[in-house]
Design an enzyme around this catalytic site. Structure first.
Site: not given
Length: 325
Positions: A103, A173, A290
């Site tokens: 991420h 997210h 996602e």
């Protein structure tokens, strides 16, 4: 409408913005571009917040790892070994989940304060990610626009340009619980997902490179069924990359009658059943959907490409629609 939400240790102020239309109320933070809450009515017209979040800034600062509601970049999901090749060079990233980068690294987009400007029925968030931030090459100018349309759907549109070749993969997210945040395990929600294949992973959650068929496996959500637990996997959407957002998923909670549809331009969707959520939440309290390019694409030339070059514009769009029945 905006309001003061808190102050970071360096004195930077964080603001919260509220968008409201068609019976849907969305609250977004300048910190991390976080979608703090989304209030939608059930079949009887009673509203509830359907995403997990914290009431105050300290909650997000003290519990960063779940990435609750956050804007993720520069690269959503994992890059194996925290390294990738590009144009004959190898770039080393922050391996914040050894041995991988996850991420965007230790201080990805989810931990940055964004500039926020109002637009019609929404907000435009922007920031410049300098060359070398978390190891990624190129100066990346990013904007993300959150709008609520006439039907109460939340649209998230991403754009980015660079001054040097780089890789980009952006997502949101949010963890959804359509019975209401804090109502318990969301594993009983029903999911329909237009994906005939998924990317199997190794013990470090890195794709093996295969694109396996879902038929006859627990990954088959082509017809709606209860989600359950044990998922942190990327699904290969049948539609592939598209110029406009196309519907790929529906999540439904029978107890409230609330339904969530997901439309996107992206080729993949990561289903995460939040099995590792910890206090003040519990495992399974929400479900993340996602939209994204595939994990580790910079190391997988056979996956849909994530390279952005000077003169090109990265564009991506995801629309979360809400209804009740």
């Amino acid at each position: 409408m905006s309001e003061h939400f808190g102050t970071l240790s360096d004195g930077t102020e964080v603001h919260r913005w509220t968008l409201e239309r068609a019976g849907v109320r969305v609250r977004v933070l300048s910190y991390g571009g976080i979608v703090q809450s989304v209030e939608v009515p059930d079949r009887h017209g009673h509203p509830a917040d359907v995403v997990l979040g914290f009431a105050g800034l300290e909650g997000y600062l003290s519990h960063p790892e779940p990435y609750l509601g956050a804007l993720i970049g520069r690269y959503a999901n994992r890059i194996a070994g925290g390294r990738f090749p590009l144009d004959g060079l190898t770039y080393a990233l922050e391996p914040n989940t050894p041995p991988s980068s996850l991420h965007g690294g230790a201080r990805g987009f989810d931990k940055r304060v964004w500039e926020v400007a109002p637009v019609e029925h929404g907000l435009r968030l922007s920031r410049v990610s300098p060359h070398g931030e978390e190891g990624f090459p190129g100066r990346l100018e990013v904007s993300v626009t959150y709008t609520v349309n006439a039907g109460g759907a939340l649209r998230i549109a991403y754009e980015a340009v660079t001054d040097a070749p780089t890789v980009v993969n952006l997502t949101n997210h949010s963890y959804f619980n359509l019975a209401g945040a804090g109502s318990g395990d969301a594993g009983g929600h029903e999911l329909r997902l237009a994906a005939s294949r998924f990317t199997p992973v190794d013990d470090d959650l890195i794709p093996t490179g295969a694109l396996d068929e879902v038929a006859g496996t627990r990954f088959d959500f082509r017809e709606a069924r209860k989600v359950g637990a044990g998922y942190d996997h990327n699904f290969v959407l049948d539609k592939g990359v598209t110029a406009t957002a196309q519907e790929v998923a529906e999540l439904y909670d029978a107890s409230s009658g609330r339904a969530l549809t997901v439309a996107t331009t992206e080729p993949g969707l990561q289903l995460y059943t939040a099995d590792h959520l910890a206090e003040p939440f519990a495992p399974g309290d929400g479900i993340a959907l996602e939209t994204q390019h595939f994990p580790d694409s910079p190391n997988r030339p056979d996956f849909p490409g994530t390279v952005l070059r000077p003169g090109e514009v990265f564009r991506s769009e995801t629309v979360y629609g809400f209804s009740a029945r």
